[in-house]
Enzyme design. Structure first.
Site, mmCIF file in Angstrom:
data_model
loop_
_atom_site.group_PDB
_atom_site.id
_atom_site.type_symbol
_atom_site.label_atom_id
_atom_site.label_comp_id
_atom_site.label_asym_id
_atom_site.label_seq_id
_atom_site.Cartn_x
_atom_site.Cartn_y
_atom_site.Cartn_z
ATOM 1 N N LYS A 183 0.835 -1.212 0.000
ATOM 2 C CA LYS A 183 0.000 0.000 0.000
ATOM 3 C C LYS A 183 0.869 1.261 0.000
ATOM 4 O O LYS A 183 0.687 2.160 -0.817
ATOM 5 C CB LYS A 183 -0.907 0.008 1.246
ATOM 6 N N ASN A 184 1.800 1.344 0.935
ATOM 7 C CA ASN A 184 2.541 2.599 1.099
ATOM 8 C C ASN A 184 3.536 2.853 -0.029
ATOM 9 O O ASN A 184 3.955 3.994 -0.235
ATOM 10 C CB ASN A 184 3.216 2.652 2.470
ATOM 11 N N ARG A 224 -4.734 10.882 3.864
ATOM 12 C CA ARG A 224 -3.634 11.827 4.095
ATOM 13 C C ARG A 224 -2.568 11.772 3.010
ATOM 14 O O ARG A 224 -1.910 12.770 2.727
ATOM 15 C CB ARG A 224 -2.960 11.501 5.432
ATOM 16 N N CYS A 232 -5.031 12.968 12.613
ATOM 17 C CA CYS A 232 -5.783 11.729 12.395
ATOM 18 C C CYS A 232 -5.707 10.906 13.671
ATOM 19 O O CYS A 232 -5.149 11.354 14.671
ATOM 20 C CB CYS A 232 -5.260 10.960 11.198
ATOM 21 N N ARG A 267 0.263 14.662 13.129
ATOM 22 C CA ARG A 267 0.820 14.484 11.788
ATOM 23 C C ARG A 267 0.888 15.773 10.960
ATOM 24 O O ARG A 267 0.221 15.907 9.931
ATOM 25 C CB ARG A 267 0.052 13.385 11.043
ATOM 26 N N PRO A 268 1.745 16.700 11.375
ATOM 27 C CA PRO A 268 1.908 17.940 10.600
ATOM 28 C C PRO A 268 2.602 17.686 9.252
ATOM 29 O O PRO A 268 3.123 16.591 9.021
ATOM 30 C CB PRO A 268 2.798 18.797 11.492
ATOM 31 N N ASP A 274 4.828 20.185 8.014
ATOM 32 C CA ASP A 274 5.825 21.259 7.933
ATOM 33 C C ASP A 274 7.100 20.832 7.200
ATOM 34 O O ASP A 274 7.694 21.614 6.455
ATOM 35 C CB ASP A 274 6.154 21.769 9.351
ATOM 36 N N LEU A 275 7.505 19.583 7.377
ATOM 37 C CA LEU A 275 8.761 19.145 6.748
ATOM 38 C C LEU A 275 8.607 19.023 5.231
ATOM 39 O O LEU A 275 9.546 19.270 4.478
ATOM 40 C CB LEU A 275 9.226 17.809 7.342
ATOM 41 N N ASP A 296 4.377 0.643 12.048
ATOM 42 C CA ASP A 296 3.216 -0.014 11.434
ATOM 43 C C ASP A 296 3.067 -1.474 11.860
ATOM 44 O O ASP A 296 2.105 -2.130 11.460
ATOM 45 C CB ASP A 296 3.307 0.069 9.902
ATOM 46 N N ILE A 329 7.264 7.029 17.150
ATOM 47 C CA ILE A 329 6.966 7.771 15.913
ATOM 48 C C ILE A 329 5.691 8.602 16.040
ATOM 49 O O ILE A 329 5.665 9.779 15.707
ATOM 50 C CB ILE A 329 6.848 6.809 14.700
ATOM 51 N N ARG A 354 -8.656 -0.424 3.774
ATOM 52 C CA ARG A 354 -7.686 0.548 3.260
ATOM 53 C C ARG A 354 -6.322 -0.099 3.052
ATOM 54 O O ARG A 354 -5.524 0.397 2.263
ATOM 55 C CB ARG A 354 -7.519 1.714 4.247
#
Ligand code: EPU
Length: 427
Positions: free
Chosen positions: A22-23, A99, A123, A128-129, A131-132, A313, A335, A405
């Protein structure tokens, strides 16, 4: 809404085909935006998130066509063509569902010179910003503005320029966005403290197949020479190491034996190491990995961290397994700040878990008991399925859309190895 019903206590045995990751799929799909030629992606998993990403790309003007797998085969092939990008806006409606939509930001900006993407917001597992992601694009010359919940990014006249990107913490998504932008920027870019998850390696390999120049693939220091244009490619998505790890836990928690067909041991060292430490026999063979368990599992001390360390995960699934371990385990989540949503549900099934800050002490119990349960995210839901496979009596997992998902045909794969599991549609 669908529910999954499990009668626990069956020892699982047999083969499970591992689907495309998936990822990886979610970062390979936006690469279609980087070229006006066709991109053909094979081994795409049949997952709700992959469909949602396809719809997002369609809204941007990308045409997609899917060739389904035949009969009982898994995996699909999608042909994507972004001959003309007709919109550079990723609307809130789609981004709030997924996301990973933020991953169109880098490629859109690089190819079209502008991109407007809704901010994903927090979420279930944390704030989970992004900014990076934004800092990385600024380092390539982008101007970023926030308006009404949207990120508006614009490249300077003449396009993005190569730059120095140094991440203060490791971020998978920000590394992906930076890479997808840098491959079309003018000149040389460096990414320092890059994520080196196998999915990033998969992304780099696809980009190279499209004509990009990337050095340091698989390390935390990537050097990219930007190209004027990229061309089309055919590429197969890597196997899903988290799906493989989850089914390894299914074998372990039921004292069973499962061949994870297509799984690659080199991509999941920490997961296999932890399984072995728990007393699970892990053998690599030419078509995948065999995991076999017999008797009570040993307790573990595990801390999540970026690859190659133990992945966040897999934390929830290992916790389910260790609930039946022979002693106390200590899990630490470094994390995400809120990734213990499965704990109260596991406790309702008879588990003994105590959370203190970022750590959880899991004291092994003799038995779990089936219960109606629900979770608020994908991996947490999988941990409840695993607990249900070993529990006495019936477990009913609701909010199945979380599982859909990320786990392709979950109940089909598990029943094929002997689990008493079925999906029911209640309306
Ligand atoms: N972070 C920031 N700022 C940013 C980006 C990230 O502070 O701009 C923080 C996050 O809040 C988090 C840490 O950095 O604390 C790491 O997050 P990362 O960016 O690596 O995560 P991600 O890219 O949003 C991907 C996976 C997740 C997986 C994480 C970590 C995808 C689509 N998602 O998310 O997968 O947990 O990396 O490995 O690739 C899942 O599959 O269930 C899942 C949640």
């Amino acid at each position: 809404m669908d529910t999954i019903h499990i009668h626990g206590g069956q020892r699982l045995s047999g083969r499970i085909p591992i689907s495309g990751a998936k990822n990886a799929a979610l970062t390979l799909l936006p690469c279609a935006l980087l070229t006006d030629e066709e991109l053909i992606l094979g081994n795409l998993p049949r997952l709700a998130d992959v469909d949602t990403f396809g719809h997002l790309l369609n809204q941007l003007g990308v045409t997609t066509s899917v060739a389904g797998a035949r009969g009982n085969e898994f995996g699909r092939r999608m042909t994507l063509s972004a001959a003309r990008i007709t919109s550079t806006v990723a609307p809130y409606d789609i981004v709030r569902k997924m996301r990973a939509s933020i991953l169109v930001l880098g490629p859109l900006l690089a190819r079209s010179g502008e991109a407007t993407v809704s901010l994903p917001g927090g979420c279930a597992i944390g704030t989970r910003p992004v900014d990076l992601h934004l800092k990385a694009l600024e380092a390539l010359g982008a101007e970023i503005e926030m308006t009404a919940g949207y990120v508006k990014a614009r490249a300077p006249d003449g396009g993005l320029t190569g730059g120095q990107i140094s991440f203060p913490i490791v971020s998978v998504g920000a590394t992906e966005n930076a890479l997808m932008a840098a491959v079309l920027a003018k000149g040389r870019s460096e990414i320092v403290n890059a994520a080196r998850e196998p999915e990033i390696v998969d992304l780099c390999r696809l980009l190279v197949a499209m004509g990009a120049s990337i050095e340091g693939i698989g390390t935390d220091h990537l050097v990219i020479e930007g190209r004027d244009r990229l061309h089309g490619a055919r590429y197969d998505v890597m196997p899903d190491r988290i799906e493989a790890g989850s089914y390894a836990c299914a074998a372990a928690i039921t004292g069973g034996e499962i061949d994870l067909m297509g799984a690659k041991a080199a991509e999941m060292p920490a997961i296999l190491h932890a399984l072995r430490d728990a007393g699970v026999a892990v053998t690599e063979h030419d078509r995948g990995i065999r995991v076999a368990a017999d008797g009570r599992l040993k307790p573990l001390t595990l801390s999540t961290a970026p690859h190659p360390a133990f992945p966040t995960d897999m934390q929830a699934q290992f916790m389910a397994m260790l609930c039946l371990g022979d002693g106390a385990s200590l899990l630490t989540e470094t994390i995400f700040e809120n990734r213990y949503m499965h704990v109260p549900e596991l406790v309702r099934m008879g588990a003994d878990v105590e959370i203190t800050g970022r750590s959880a002490v899991v004291r092994g119990v003799d038995q779990l008991v089936g219960a109606p349960v629900m979770a608020t995210d994908l991996r947490a839901s999988m941990s409840l399925v695993l607990a249900g496979l070993a529990a006495r009596g019936e477990t009913v997992v609701s909010r199945v859309y979380h599982l859909d998902r990320g786990y392709e045909r979950l109940e089909e794969k598990l029943s094929a190895v002997g689990a008493a599991i079925e999906r029911r549609s209640d309306g």
